[in-house]
Design a protein around this motif. Structure first.
Motif, PDB file in Angstrom:
ATOM      1  N   VAL A  90     -63.141  34.189  22.075  1.00  0.00           N
ATOM      2  CA  VAL A  90     -62.522  35.734  22.302  1.00  0.00           C
ATOM      3  C   VAL A  90     -61.355  35.826  23.730  1.00  0.00           C
ATOM      4  O   VAL A  90     -60.651  36.225  23.932  1.00  0.00           O
ATOM      5  N   LEU A  91     -61.556  34.699  24.221  1.00  0.00           N
ATOM      6  CA  LEU A  91     -61.421  33.949  25.618  1.00  0.00           C
ATOM      7  C   LEU A  91     -60.418  33.217  25.515  1.00  0.00           C
ATOM      8  O   LEU A  91     -60.659  32.311  24.696  1.00  0.00           O
ATOM      9  N   HIS A  92     -58.932  32.782  26.113  1.00  0.00           N
ATOM     10  CA  HIS A  92     -58.012  32.025  25.928  1.00  0.00           C
ATOM     11  C   HIS A  92     -58.429  30.912  26.555  1.00  0.00           C
ATOM     12  O   HIS A  92     -59.982  30.389  27.637  1.00  0.00           O
ATOM     13  N   PRO A  93     -57.977  29.376  26.162  1.00  0.00           N
ATOM     14  CA  PRO A  93     -58.929  27.942  26.244  1.00  0.00           C
ATOM     15  C   PRO A  93     -58.540  28.030  27.805  1.00  0.00           C
ATOM     16  O   PRO A  93     -59.732  27.338  28.267  1.00  0.00           O
ATOM     17  N   GLN A  94     -57.044  28.483  29.016  1.00  0.00           N
ATOM     18  CA  GLN A  94     -57.299  28.410  29.666  1.00  0.00           C
ATOM     19  C   GLN A  94     -58.561  29.186  30.530  1.00  0.00           C
ATOM     20  O   GLN A  94     -58.875  28.676  31.722  1.00  0.00           O
ATOM     21  N   VAL A  95     -58.590  29.828  30.195  1.00  0.00           N
ATOM     22  CA  VAL A  95     -59.536  31.052  30.948  1.00  0.00           C
ATOM     23  C   VAL A  95     -60.929  30.521  30.433  1.00  0.00           C
ATOM     24  O   VAL A  95     -61.543  30.169  31.965  1.00  0.00           O
ATOM     25  N   THR A 141     -69.991  35.362  46.367  1.00  0.00           N
ATOM     26  CA  THR A 141     -68.858  35.323  45.489  1.00  0.00           C
ATOM     27  C   THR A 141     -68.758  34.615  44.058  1.00  0.00           C
ATOM     28  O   THR A 141     -68.194  35.486  43.440  1.00  0.00           O
ATOM     29  N   TRP A 142     -69.751  33.620  44.306  1.00  0.00           N
ATOM     30  CA  TRP A 142     -70.187  33.365  42.761  1.00  0.00           C
ATOM     31  C   TRP A 142     -70.426  34.464  42.389  1.00  0.00           C
ATOM     32  O   TRP A 142     -70.414  34.911  41.056  1.00  0.00           O
ATOM     33  N   TRP A 143     -71.455  35.480  42.391  1.00  0.00           N
ATOM     34  CA  TRP A 143     -72.193  36.570  41.555  1.00  0.00           C
ATOM     35  C   TRP A 143     -71.326  38.079  41.279  1.00  0.00           C
ATOM     36  O   TRP A 143     -70.882  38.101  40.615  1.00  0.00           O
ATOM     37  N   LEU A 144     -70.600  37.831  42.468  1.00  0.00           N
ATOM     38  CA  LEU A 144     -68.983  39.008  42.294  1.00  0.00           C
ATOM     39  C   LEU A 144     -68.580  38.445  41.156  1.00  0.00           C
ATOM     40  O   LEU A 144     -67.864  39.515  39.883  1.00  0.00           O
ATOM     41  N   PHE A 145     -67.789  36.857  41.339  1.00  0.00           N
ATOM     42  CA  PHE A 145     -67.018  36.369  40.002  1.00  0.00           C
ATOM     43  C   PHE A 145     -68.037  36.387  38.382  1.00  0.00           C
ATOM     44  O   PHE A 145     -67.509  36.581  37.735  1.00  0.00           O
ATOM     45  N   GLY A 146     -68.811  36.184  38.846  1.00  0.00           N
ATOM     46  CA  GLY A 146     -70.088  35.807  37.179  1.00  0.00           C
ATOM     47  C   GLY A 146     -69.905  37.193  37.015  1.00  0.00           C
ATOM     48  O   GLY A 146     -70.063  37.907  35.439  1.00  0.00           O
ATOM     49  N   PHE A 147     -70.217  37.983  37.355  1.00  0.00           N
ATOM     50  CA  PHE A 147     -70.580  39.561  36.496  1.00  0.00           C
ATOM     51  C   PHE A 147     -68.960  40.008  36.113  1.00  0.00           C
ATOM     52  O   PHE A 147     -68.945  41.390  35.298  1.00  0.00           O
ATOM     53  N   ILE A 148     -67.552  40.072  36.922  1.00  0.00           N
ATOM     54  CA  ILE A 148     -66.765  40.201  36.513  1.00  0.00           C
ATOM     55  C   ILE A 148     -66.385  39.549  35.153  1.00  0.00           C
ATOM     56  O   ILE A 148     -66.297  40.355  34.288  1.00  0.00           O
ATOM     57  N   ILE A 149     -66.373  38.357  34.951  1.00  0.00           N
ATOM     58  CA  ILE A 149     -66.177  37.636  34.121  1.00  0.00           C
ATOM     59  C   ILE A 149     -67.439  37.800  32.585  1.00  0.00           C
ATOM     60  O   ILE A 149     -67.067  37.778  31.790  1.00  0.00           O
ATOM     61  N   ILE A 150     -68.623  37.976  33.528  1.00  0.00           N
ATOM     62  CA  ILE A 150     -69.737  38.217  31.763  1.00  0.00           C
ATOM     63  C   ILE A 150     -69.177  39.497  31.303  1.00  0.00           C
ATOM     64  O   ILE A 150     -68.840  40.254  30.378  1.00  0.00           O
ATOM     65  N   ALA A 151     -68.770  40.606  32.639  1.00  0.00           N
ATOM     66  CA  ALA A 151     -68.445  41.761  31.872  1.00  0.00           C
ATOM     67  C   ALA A 151     -67.039  41.786  31.075  1.00  0.00           C
ATOM     68  O   ALA A 151     -67.119  42.795  29.305  1.00  0.00           O
ATOM     69  N   THR A 152     -65.827  40.953  31.197  1.00  0.00           N
ATOM     70  CA  THR A 152     -64.694  41.199  30.917  1.00  0.00           C
ATOM     71  C   THR A 152     -65.338  40.438  29.476  1.00  0.00           C
ATOM     72  O   THR A 152     -64.243  40.868  27.915  1.00  0.00           O
ATOM     73  N   TYR A 153     -65.731  39.167  28.724  1.00  0.00           N
ATOM     74  CA  TYR A 153     -66.108  38.266  27.944  1.00  0.00           C
ATOM     75  C   TYR A 153     -67.073  38.958  27.295  1.00  0.00           C
ATOM     76  O   TYR A 153     -66.478  39.080  25.795  1.00  0.00           O
ATOM     77  N   THR A 154     -67.706  40.001  27.061  1.00  0.00           N
ATOM     78  CA  THR A 154     -68.924  41.111  26.505  1.00  0.00           C
ATOM     79  C   THR A 154     -67.491  41.984  26.423  1.00  0.00           C
ATOM     80  O   THR A 154     -67.451  43.022  25.229  1.00  0.00           O
ATOM     81  N   ALA A 155     -66.818  42.764  26.648  1.00  0.00           N
ATOM     82  CA  ALA A 155     -66.577  43.988  26.536  1.00  0.00           C
ATOM     83  C   ALA A 155     -65.164  43.209  25.429  1.00  0.00           C
ATOM     84  O   ALA A 155     -65.062  43.522  24.153  1.00  0.00           O
ATOM     85  N   ASN A 156     -64.327  42.049  25.559  1.00  0.00           N
ATOM     86  CA  ASN A 156     -63.622  41.826  24.869  1.00  0.00           C
ATOM     87  C   ASN A 156     -64.235  41.506  23.138  1.00  0.00           C
ATOM     88  O   ASN A 156     -63.718  40.957  22.428  1.00  0.00           O
ATOM     89  N   ALA A 202     -67.452  42.580  21.682  1.00  0.00           N
ATOM     90  CA  ALA A 202     -67.021  43.490  21.018  1.00  0.00           C
ATOM     91  C   ALA A 202     -66.051  44.399  20.888  1.00  0.00           C
ATOM     92  O   ALA A 202     -65.821  44.456  19.756  1.00  0.00           O
ATOM     93  N   ALA A 203     -64.995  44.326  21.412  1.00  0.00           N
ATOM     94  CA  ALA A 203     -63.546  45.165  20.446  1.00  0.00           C
ATOM     95  C   ALA A 203     -62.980  43.684  19.994  1.00  0.00           C
ATOM     96  O   ALA A 203     -62.963  44.176  18.585  1.00  0.00           O
ATOM     97  N   HIS A 204     -63.243  42.519  19.773  1.00  0.00           N
ATOM     98  CA  HIS A 204     -62.754  41.173  19.101  1.00  0.00           C
ATOM     99  C   HIS A 204     -63.760  41.648  17.428  1.00  0.00           C
ATOM    100  O   HIS A 204     -62.421  41.668  16.191  1.00  0.00           O
ATOM    101  N   LEU A 205     -64.747  41.641  17.551  1.00  0.00           N
ATOM    102  CA  LEU A 205     -65.479  42.175  16.266  1.00  0.00           C
ATOM    103  C   LEU A 205     -65.202  43.026  16.376  1.00  0.00           C
ATOM    104  O   LEU A 205     -65.170  43.773  14.503  1.00  0.00           O
ATOM    105  N   THR A 206     -65.581  44.363  16.402  1.00  0.00           N
ATOM    106  CA  THR A 206     -64.942  45.774  15.856  1.00  0.00           C
ATOM    107  C   THR A 206     -64.144  45.715  14.806  1.00  0.00           C
ATOM    108  O   THR A 206     -63.600  46.238  14.374  1.00  0.00           O
ATOM    109  N   VAL A 207     -62.860  44.947  15.805  1.00  0.00           N
ATOM    110  CA  VAL A 207     -61.620  45.721  15.384  1.00  0.00           C
ATOM    111  C   VAL A 207     -61.404  44.514  14.169  1.00  0.00           C
ATOM    112  O   VAL A 207     -60.848  44.835  13.252  1.00  0.00           O
TER     113      VAL A 207
END
Length: 932
Positions: A528-533, A609-624, A626-631
Motif C-alpha cells: 500500500v505504501l512505497h518501499p521508501q516510505v 511527537t511520536w504519537w502524532l507521527f504514529g497517528f498520521i501514519i496509521i490513518a494514512t496507511y488505513t485509508a490507502n 482500504a482504497a487499494h483493496l476497494t479499487v
C-alpha cells in the motif's frame, strides 16, 4: 327387383346413362324413385359397360333420372315437380352444391326419404335429418383419407395434389389435408399438353418433391409422359397415383417409378360381376362397382319395406305443396332404418352403415410400379391401407430409394467439437460430434455421402436483397443434399430450407472473454505504501526509540536520575532504557497503548511527537489500504450485454455471417420499427386532442439497447473466422459473442478464456436439407431412434466430458466478492512469526531462570548440598551476619550485613542484580523468608 344406380359427385361421369338405360328398359310402376344427377357428367367409356344388361328379378320400383343444371337450380326443381306428379317414394341426390340444398329441402318438406351420394363436406347441417336422410360416402371420398396418413407417416413438409374431374375436387371444399402440419397446394390438371408442361415446370420451380395425383387413367398417362420429359422421375421426386381404374400406362416413360394406390377386390366375386357388368374389366371404375352393389342393397330394402305410400305434386303448383302425411313420414323412416341395418359383401369390401354414413370398407393396396421403355414392369407390393387400421407397410418408408444413394453433404468450416479437421487420422478429413452422428444416420437410413466445405465457411445469413450465403445457399442452389453442423433453427432459414428434428439441446449466445489476471501477494497489505516510505517509518521508529532513551538518561528530572523519589511504594518507576524505548514506540502504534510516559517534560514531548507521527501514519496507511483493496475489487467485470453496452474500453462483436450477427441485426431492426411506429402514433394529426395527449410522453417507452450494440459492433467490424475472433479475444480488449457450445469448447481447450453471462436467444441445433426434401423425415426418424437408444448422450460424453483435447485449468479466485487468502495470508504469517519469536524468548527466559543460576553457583565453587545462606556468608570474607527480625506488622525479615553497613549497596550493575536474584531464590527455598 328393378335396378337403381345413382351418380355420385365423387364417381366417374356416365352413371347417369346407366340409370337412364335401366329405367327405360323396365316398365314404370307406382314405386318411383327420383334421381337428380349433374347433366355435365358424361363418359363414353361407360358405354361399353352398358352394353350388358344387369339382370334384375321381379322389379318393384322405377328410377327416373333428372339431369341437373348447376347454373339453374329453379329449373331443376321444376323438372322434379313434373316427375313427382305421378308420385314418388324416395329421392336420390348426386348434384353439385349449387343445386343440392334446394332438392334436399324439397324432399324434407314432402316427408320423403332422401339419399345423398356426395362427399359429406358439401352438405349443410340442416341436411343431416336423423330420420329422413341417408348419407352414402362414395369410394372416391374414402380414398382421400389415405393422403393425410401418408403425409403424417413420412413427415412430409410440402406436397402438391393434382386432380381432374373424375374425383370432383373442382366442386368440393379442398379439405383433404386440413389440420395436417404441411404446406400443400391443389391444382387441377391441365388438359392441354403445352399448358400441362408449363404447369409441371412451375411446380418443379417451387421445389415440390412429393405429388399426389387423383385422376383417371387417360389423364395419368398424359401427365406421366410430361413428368418424364421434365426429368421429374429422379429419386428426389415421389409420385403417388390414386385412380379408380386398375390400368396404369406411361408410353413415353423410358425410366421412372410411381406408387399406385388401388382398391383391393375379392377375386371370388369376379365371375358374378363379369356376368353383370361385362368383360371389359380394365375400364371398370371403383364407383361403378360400388353403385352396382348399392342398387342391390336398395332392392333388398324395398323388398323388406314393401312401400305402399307415395307422395305426388301438382304439375302447376310446385311451390304451394303441403306437409307430408304421417303414413308417408313413417314409411320414409322405415326405409332409412332398413338401410342402416342391412349389409352387403361387395367386390371391394363390405358395405355397411358406420360413422353416420353408408360406406364401403375399402382396402387400398400400395404398389411401386416401374416403367422401362414405355412398358410397366409390374408392381412391387409396399403395403395396404384401411380406414380403421391406417397404413400397414412392408417397408420403412414409402419414399425410400430402392438403391443406396450417395448424398452430398456440406459443412460450415470449423466448428469444434461439432465439425473440424481430423489431424490424428488420414482416413477421414473431418471429425466431430456431427460426423459421428451422420455416420450412424447413414447406416440407419441407408446412404453413402461425399463431404465438402462451404466456400465461405459460414452457416448462412440472408442479405438485404434476399440472397443467402454459407451452407444454406448450397442447399438453395441444389449443390448439396444435407447441411451438417451446429445449424441453429431460425424462422427465416425455415423459409428456404427444411430442418430435421433437433439433435442437440437449446443453445443460446454467450460472451467469450480473456480471463482477468489477479496478482496474488501474501504481503499485499505492505505494498500500500512505497518501499521508501516504509524505510522512513522504520528509521523514524528506531530514531525515536534512541531519543527516548537518551532524553530519559540526560534529563535531570527523569526517574532514572531520581531513584530516591521512589520509596518502594507502588509500582517501580519506568526507566527508559533502549529496550524500553523500542517497546514504547512499538506499543504506541497499537490500540493497547505505549504504557507509562517519561517523567521529564522533554521526554514527554518526544513521546507526544511520536504519537502524532504514529497517528498520521496509521490513518494514512488505513485509508490507502482500504482504497487499494476497494479499487482492486471494484474493477468493472463484464457479465452481460448490458455491461458491454455500458462500457467503451472493450470492443465486442459476433463473427460475420453467424447466427449471433443475424440476431443483433434483426433486434436492431425491430427496435427501429417500433420507434417508427411510436413516432407515427405520437405525431398522428388524425387523432383527437385527448388521444394525442395520451401518447405525448416525454421519453421513448422502448429501450434502444440493441440499436446501440449493433451500431457499436458495425463500428468495430466483424471477424470472418473463429481463429480471428479468438486472436482478438486473447488481446484482452475484445469480447466475442457466439454460440454457447462453441464458446464452451474454447474454454475447454484454452485456460486463458472464459464464457461470461447467461445464455440468450436460445435455439436448437439441427441438420438442414433442401426445401421439401423427403430426407427430412428419414433423417428425423433416425435421430429420434438414436435419441431413444441414448446414443446422443454418449456423443455428448465423448466430445465434452472425455474429449482428448480437454485441459484441466487451475481455479482462479474471483475477488469481486471478497479478498482471497492469497492476498491477505501475510497477516497470518505475521502472527506465526510473532508467535515463533515469543517461543524463542520463552525458551531463553526459561534458560535464564532454571539453568543460569546453577552455572553461576558452580563457577563460584559452591557444593550442591551446602546451605544457600552459608554460601552467601562465606562469599563475603566470612564476617557477614544474617539477622532475622520481625517487623511491627508481624513480617519476618532477614538482614545480611558485615556489622557496619549493608552488604549490598543500591547499585545497578547487572551482575549484582543477578546475584541478588540468585540469593533471593535460595533464601526463599531454604528458610521461607523474604529478602530485603
Amino acid at each position: 327387383m328393378k335396378m337403381f344406380v345413382l351418380m355420385d359427385s365423387a364417381s366417374l361421369p356416365g352413371i347417369m346413362l346407366l340409370l337412364l338405360q335401366i329405367a327405360t328398359s323396365i316398365s314404370p310402376t307406382s314405386a318411383q324413385i327420383v334421381a337428380v344427377i349433374d347433366k355435365e357428367k358424361d363418359n363414353p367409356v361407360v358405354n361399353s359397360i352398358l352394353n350388358s344388361r344387369i339382370p334384375l328379378e321381379n322389379p318393384t320400383y322405377d328410377v327416373t333420372v333428372i339431369p341437373a343444371d348447376n347454373n339453374n337450380s329453379i329449373d331443376t326443381l321444376d323438372q322434379v315437380c313434373k316427375v313427382m306428379n305421378t308420385g314418388g317414394i324416395a329421392m336420390m341426390d348426386a348434384t353439385a352444391p349449387a343445386v343440392g340444398p334446394l332438392i334436399r329441402s324439397f324432399a324434407r318438406t314432402l316427408g320423403m326419404a332422401y339419399v345423398t351420394l356426395v362427399d359429406q363436406s358439401t352438405l349443410l347441417p340442416v341436411d343431416f335429418h336423423p330420420e329422413l336422410h341417408l348419407a352414402v360416402e362414395p369410394p372416391g371420398s374414402t380414398m382421400f383419407h389415405i393422403i393425410p396418413d401418408i403425409v403424417k407417416h413420412e413427415n412430409l413438409t410440402k406436397v402438391a395434389i393434382l386432380y381432374d374431374e373424375s374425383f370432383d375436387l373442382h366442386v368440393m371444399p379442398k379439405r383433404i389435408l386440413t389440420g395436417v402440419p404441411t404446406q400443400h397446394l391443389y391444382q387441377e390438371i391441365s388438359s392441354d399438353e403445352d399448358a400441362l408442361f408449363s404447369q409441371l415446370k412451375r411446380l418443379k420451380d417451387l421445389e415440390i418433391k412429393v405429388f399426389f395425383v387423383l385422376s383417371d387413367s387417360t389423364t395419368i398417362t398424359a401427365l406421366l409422359g410430361t413428368v418424364h420429359s421434365l426429368n421429374m422421375f429422379e429419386e428426389k421426386y415421389n409420385w403417388f397415383i390414386l385412380s379408380k381404374r386398375s390400368s396404369l400406362n406411361c408410353y413415353k416413360c423410358k425410366t421412372g417409378s410411381v406408387i399406385r394406390i388401388n382398391g383391393q377386390h375379392n377375386f371370388e366375386k369376379w365371375a358374378h360381376y363379369i356376368q353383370a357388368i361385362g368383360n371389359n374389366l380394365q375400364n371398370i371404375e371403383l364407383d361403378n362397382v360400388f353403385y352396382y352393389d348399392f342398387q342391390m342393397l336398395l332392392g333388398e330394402v324395398l323388398k323388406r319395406i314393401e312401400p305402399a305410400e307415395t307422395v305426388s305434386v301438382p304439375k302447376d303448383d310446385c311451390y304451394n305443396i303441403g306437409n307430408s302425411t304421417d303414413a308417408m313420414y313413417q314409411q320414409s323412416k322405415r326405409i332409412i332404418a332398413a338401410f342402416k341395418e342391412i349389409t352387403r359383401d361387395g367386390l371391394y369390401g363390405e358395405i355397411a352403415f358406420a360413422n353416420g354414413s353408408l360406406r364401403q370398407k375399402l382396402v387400398l393396396t400400395l404398389q411401386r410400379v416401374t416403367f422401362r421403355d414405355g412398358q410397366s414392369q409390374g408392381g412391387t407390393p409396399l403395403g395396404n391401407w384401411t380406414e380403421s387400421n391406417g397404413l400397414v407397410l412392408k417397408v420403412k418408408s414409402l419414399i425410400e430409394s430402392q438403391t443406396k444413394r450417395t448424398l452430398r453433404v456440406v459443412i460450415a468450416g470449423k466448428y469444434p467439437p461439432f465439425v473440424y479437421e481430423n489431424k490424428n487420422s488420414s482416413d477421414t478429413k473431418y471429425t466431430g460430434y456431427c460426423l459421428d452422428l451422420l455416420n450412424r444416420i447413414a447406416k440407419i437410413v441407408g446412404f453413402d455421402y461425399t463431404i465438402y466445405e462451404a466456400p465461405d465457411g459460414l452457416i448462412g445469413a440472408m442479405a438485404d436483397d434476399g440472397t443467402w450465403n454459407g451452407v444454406i445457399n448450397e442447399l438453395i442452389q441444389k449443390r448439396a443434399d444435407i447441411a451438417v453442423g451446429p445449424i441453429s433453427v431460425m424462422a427465416e432459414r425455415e423459409n428456404v430450407v427444411d430442418f430435421t428434428v433437433p439433435y442437440y439441446d437449446l443453445v443460446g449466445l454467450t460472451i467469450l472473454m480473456k480471463k482477468p489476471k489477479f496478482e496474488y501477494f501474501l504481503f499485499k497489505f505492505l505494498i500500500v505504501l512505497h518501499p521508501q516510505v516504509w524505510l522512513c517509518i522504520i528509521a523514524a521508529y528506531f530514531l525515536f526509540s534512541v531519543l527516548l532513551c537518551a532524553f530519559d538518561k540526560l534529563s535531570p528530572f527523569s526517574y532514572q536520575n531520581n531513584l530516591k523519589l521512589w520509596k518502594g511504594h507502588g509500582p517501580e518507576p519506568r526507566i527508559f532504557t533502549l529496550k524500553e524505548g523500542v517497546w514504547f514506540c512499538m506499543m504506541s502504534l497499537t490500540p493497547q497503548g505505549g504504557g507509562e510516559a517519561p517523567r521529564a517534560l522533554s521526554g514527554r514531548l518526544i513521546a507526544a511527537t511520536w504519537w502524532l507521527f504514529g497517528f498520521i501514519i496509521i490513518a494514512t496507511y488505513t485509508a490507502n489500504l482500504a482504497a487499494h483493496l476497494t479499487v482492486s475489487r471494484m474493477e468493472t467485470l463484464i457479465k452481460s450485454l448490458d455491461d458491454l453496452s455500458a462500457q467503451y474500453k472493450v470492443k465486442y462483436g459476433p463473427r460475420n455471417g453467424s447466427a449471433a450477427m443475424v440476431y443483433f441485426k434483426r433486434m436492431a431492426e425491430i427496435e427501429e420499427r417500433f420507434y417508427s411506429i411510436w413516432k407515427q402514433m405520437s405525431l398522428n394529426d388524425s387523432l383527437d386532442a385527448v388521444e394525442r395527449a395520451k401518447l405525448a410522453v416525454w421519453d421513448y417507452p422502448v429501450s434502444n439497447k440493441y440499436t446501440k450494440l449493433w451500431e457499436t459492433m458495425k463500428g468495430h467490424g466483424f471477424s470472418n473466422t473463429l481463429e480471428e475472433s479468438i486472436e482478438q479475444v486473447m488481446s484482452g480488449e475484445y469480447a466475442y459473442i457466439g454460440d454457447a457450445a462453441e464458446n464452451k469448447y474454447q474454454t475447454l481447450t484454452n485456460c486463458e478464456v472464459e464464457a461470461v453471462g447467461e445464455e440468450f436467444s436460445r435455439k436448437p441445433f439441427a441438420f438442414a436439407v433442401q426445401d421439401g426434401s423427403p430426407l427430412r423425415s428419414e433423417i428425423s426418424n433416425a435421430i429420434l431412434q438414436l435419441l431413444n437408444e441414448r446414443f446422443l448422450e454418449m456423443l455428448k460424453a465423448r466430445w465434452w466430458t472425455d474429449n482428448p483435447e480437454k485441459i484441466e485449468c487451475p481455479n482462479i479466485e474471483d475477488e469481486s466478492e471478497g479478498i482471497s487468502i492469497k492476498n491477505i495470508g501475510g497477516v497470518f504469517l505475521v502472527i506465526a512469526v510473532g508467535t515463533g519469536l515469543a517461543l524463542i524468548c520463552l525458551a531463553f527466559e526459561f534458560y535464564l531462570y532454571r539453568y543460569k543460576p546453577k552455572l553461576e553457583a558452580k563457577r563460584y565453587g559452591v557444593a550442591k548440598k551446602q546451605s544457600r545462606a552459608e554460601l552467601v556468608t562465606n562469599g563475603v570474607n566470612g564476617s557477614s551476619t544474617v539477622a532475622r527480625n520481625r517487623t511491627s506488622n508481624g513480617t519476618l525479615t532477614t538482614t545480611i550485613s558485615n556489622g557496619e553497613t549493608s552488604l549490598w549497596p543500591d547499585i545497578t550493575l547487572d551482575y549484582i542484580k543477578l546475584k541478588q536474584m540468585v540469593i533471593r531464590h535460595i533464601l526463599q527455598k531454604e528458610c521461607d523468608c523474604e529478602y530485603i
